[in-house]
Scaffold this motif. Structure first.
Motif, short mmCIF file in Angstrom:
data_model
loop_
_atom_site.label_atom_id
_atom_site.label_comp_id
_atom_site.label_asym_id
_atom_site.label_seq_id
_atom_site.Cartn_x
_atom_site.Cartn_y
_atom_site.Cartn_z
N ASP A 75 0.81 -1.22 0.00
CA ASP A 75 0.00 0.00 0.00
C ASP A 75 0.84 1.27 0.00
O ASP A 75 0.32 2.35 -0.22
CB ASP A 75 -0.98 0.01 1.18
CG ASP A 75 -0.30 -0.04 2.53
OD1 ASP A 75 0.94 -0.16 2.59
OD2 ASP A 75 -1.01 0.03 3.55
N ASP A 76 2.15 1.15 0.25
CA ASP A 76 3.03 2.32 0.28
C ASP A 76 4.32 1.95 -0.46
O ASP A 76 5.23 1.34 0.11
CB ASP A 76 3.32 2.72 1.72
CG ASP A 76 4.11 4.02 1.83
OD1 ASP A 76 4.86 4.38 0.87
OD2 ASP A 76 4.00 4.69 2.87
N SER A 79 2.09 -1.16 -6.35
CA SER A 79 1.05 -0.53 -5.55
C SER A 79 -0.06 -0.06 -6.47
O SER A 79 0.20 0.67 -7.44
CB SER A 79 1.61 0.65 -4.75
OG SER A 79 0.56 1.27 -4.03
#
Length: 127
Positions: A79-80, A121
């Motif tokens: 997610d990052d 991502s």
């Protein structure tokens, strides 16, 4: 038609503790199990509740394979992406082939055993 999901992959590495630590830091996973392999050697399962990567080693040296033989790469979703890249760099590994195209943004790196990982991502594509 049956529906399926990927439950695990099993990769041979030279240092399962080191590889397990990297996967935990990279993906926020936890160690699910560790112990002797049925085939000899040692295995650590690292992942989430329903899926994982088994990092395995045996007593003989781990061979290095040419890219794509027998495996092209392992793709992991985070997610990052920036935080994931920092983890890779902090481990002394080199990110490369940064790309931003549908459906997400990504980079690649080789681990210490020559296994290529793609880190992608989809969160950045949704912004």
């Amino acid at each position: 038609m049956p529906n399926g999901t990927l439950e695990h992959i099993n990769i041979t590495v030279s240092d399962p503790d080191r590889s397990a630590r990297l996967l935990q830091q990279l993906c926020g996973w936890h160690e699910r199990w560790r112990g002797p392999s049925q085939l000899g050697g040692w295995t650590i399962h690292v992942g989430g509740e329903h899926d994982y990567i088994a990092v395995y080693t045996h007593s003989s040296p781990v061979p290095r394979f040419t890219k794509g033989q027998p495996l092209n790469h392992v793709g992991l979703v985070v997610d990052d992406l920036d935080a994931a890249e920092a983890v890779v760099k902090d481990a002394g590994l080199i990110p490369f082939n940064h790309a931003d195209y549908e459906p997400g943004k990504r980079f690649y790196f080789f681990d210490w055993d020559g296994i290529e990982f793609e880190i992608v991502s989809y969160a950045v594509a949704a912004k």
